[in-house]
Design a protein around this motif. Structure first.
Motif, PDB file in Angstrom:
ATOM      1  N   ILE A   1       5.042   3.760   2.353  1.00 52.72           N
ATOM      2  CA  ILE A   1       4.875   2.497   1.641  1.00 52.72           C
ATOM      3  C   ILE A   1       4.780   1.438   2.725  1.00 52.72           C
ATOM      4  O   ILE A   1       5.647   1.361   3.595  1.00 52.72           O
ATOM      5  N   GLU A   2       3.725   0.639   2.682  1.00 51.16           N
ATOM      6  CA  GLU A   2       3.531  -0.409   3.677  1.00 51.16           C
ATOM      7  C   GLU A   2       3.556  -1.767   2.986  1.00 51.16           C
ATOM      8  O   GLU A   2       2.925  -1.949   1.949  1.00 51.16           O
ATOM      9  N   PHE A   3       4.301  -2.692   3.576  1.00 48.77           N
ATOM     10  CA  PHE A   3       4.353  -4.073   3.102  1.00 48.77           C
ATOM     11  C   PHE A   3       3.776  -4.941   4.210  1.00 48.77           C
ATOM     12  O   PHE A   3       4.191  -4.831   5.355  1.00 48.77           O
TER      13      PHE A   3
ATOM     14  N   LYS B   1       0.845  -1.186   0.000  1.00 46.45           N
ATOM     15  CA  LYS B   1       0.000   0.000   0.000  1.00 46.45           C
ATOM     16  C   LYS B   1       0.882   1.237   0.000  1.00 46.45           C
ATOM     17  O   LYS B   1       1.840   1.327   0.770  1.00 46.45           O
ATOM     18  N   ALA B   2       0.582   2.186  -0.874  1.00 48.22           N
ATOM     19  CA  ALA B   2       1.230   3.506  -0.866  1.00 48.22           C
ATOM     20  C   ALA B   2       0.177   4.510  -0.418  1.00 48.22           C
ATOM     21  O   ALA B   2      -0.937   4.513  -0.940  1.00 48.22           O
ATOM     22  N   GLU B   3       0.537   5.329   0.568  1.00 51.56           N
ATOM     23  CA  GLU B   3      -0.438   6.263   1.139  1.00 51.56           C
ATOM     24  C   GLU B   3       0.133   7.665   1.272  1.00 51.56           C
ATOM     25  O   GLU B   3       1.342   7.840   1.419  1.00 51.56           O
ATOM     26  N   ARG B   4      -0.770   8.629   1.243  1.00 52.71           N
ATOM     27  CA  ARG B   4      -0.460  10.006   1.618  1.00 52.71           C
ATOM     28  C   ARG B   4      -1.407  10.366   2.747  1.00 52.71           C
ATOM     29  O   ARG B   4      -2.617  10.233   2.616  1.00 52.71           O
ATOM     30  N   GLU B   5      -0.847  10.804   3.872  1.00 47.25           N
ATOM     31  CA  GLU B   5      -1.659  11.202   5.016  1.00 47.25           C
ATOM     32  C   GLU B   5      -1.544  12.698   5.211  1.00 47.25           C
ATOM     33  O   GLU B   5      -0.476  13.273   5.032  1.00 47.25           O
ATOM     34  N   GLY B   6      -2.637  13.306   5.570  1.00 50.26           N
ATOM     35  CA  GLY B   6      -2.646  14.742   5.815  1.00 50.26           C
ATOM     36  C   GLY B   6      -3.671  15.428   4.948  1.00 50.26           C
ATOM     37  O   GLY B   6      -4.410  14.792   4.191  1.00 50.26           O
ATOM     38  N   PRO B   7      -3.720  16.746   5.021  1.00 52.64           N
ATOM     39  CA  PRO B   7      -4.710  17.500   4.247  1.00 52.64           C
ATOM     40  C   PRO B   7      -4.452  17.374   2.746  1.00 52.64           C
ATOM     41  O   PRO B   7      -3.313  17.241   2.301  1.00 52.64           O
TER      42      PRO B   7
END
Length: 94
Positions: free
Chosen positions: A72-74, A57-63
């Protein structure tokens, strides 16, 4: 179903240090060996089955209108009763 955290570690590392840890996980998976995670006095050993589910999973957190935090989560998942994971599309990483 409630989640129980068995082990957690978070620390700043350089890319080479991270690659070395990921390589150790990959080597253990390739050899069919258990994986032991340890930091300080905390440790847990897990033995993934031959075919766990692999989630990336690739994520962007924040506004949405400002720079945030990227990750990047494995994740490897399997049933505790020893069952293998489910299926999905073919993954490639370059």
């Amino acid at each position: 179903m409630p989640e129980e955290v068995l082990f957690k570690s978070e620390s700043d590392m350089n890319r080479s240090e991270i690659a070395s840890l990921l390589r150790r996980v990959a080597d253990n998976l390739d050899a069919g060996e258990a994986i032991t995670l340890s930091a300080g006095s905390d440790a847990v050993t897990l033995d993934p089955p031959a075919r766990p589910t692999f989630e990336v999973k690739a994520e962007r957190e924040g506004p949405t209108d400002a720079p945030g935090e990227l990750s990047i989560e494995f994740e490897l998942e399997w049933d505790e009763d020893g069952g293998d994971g489910g299926g999905g599309g073919d993954l490639t990483i370059e």
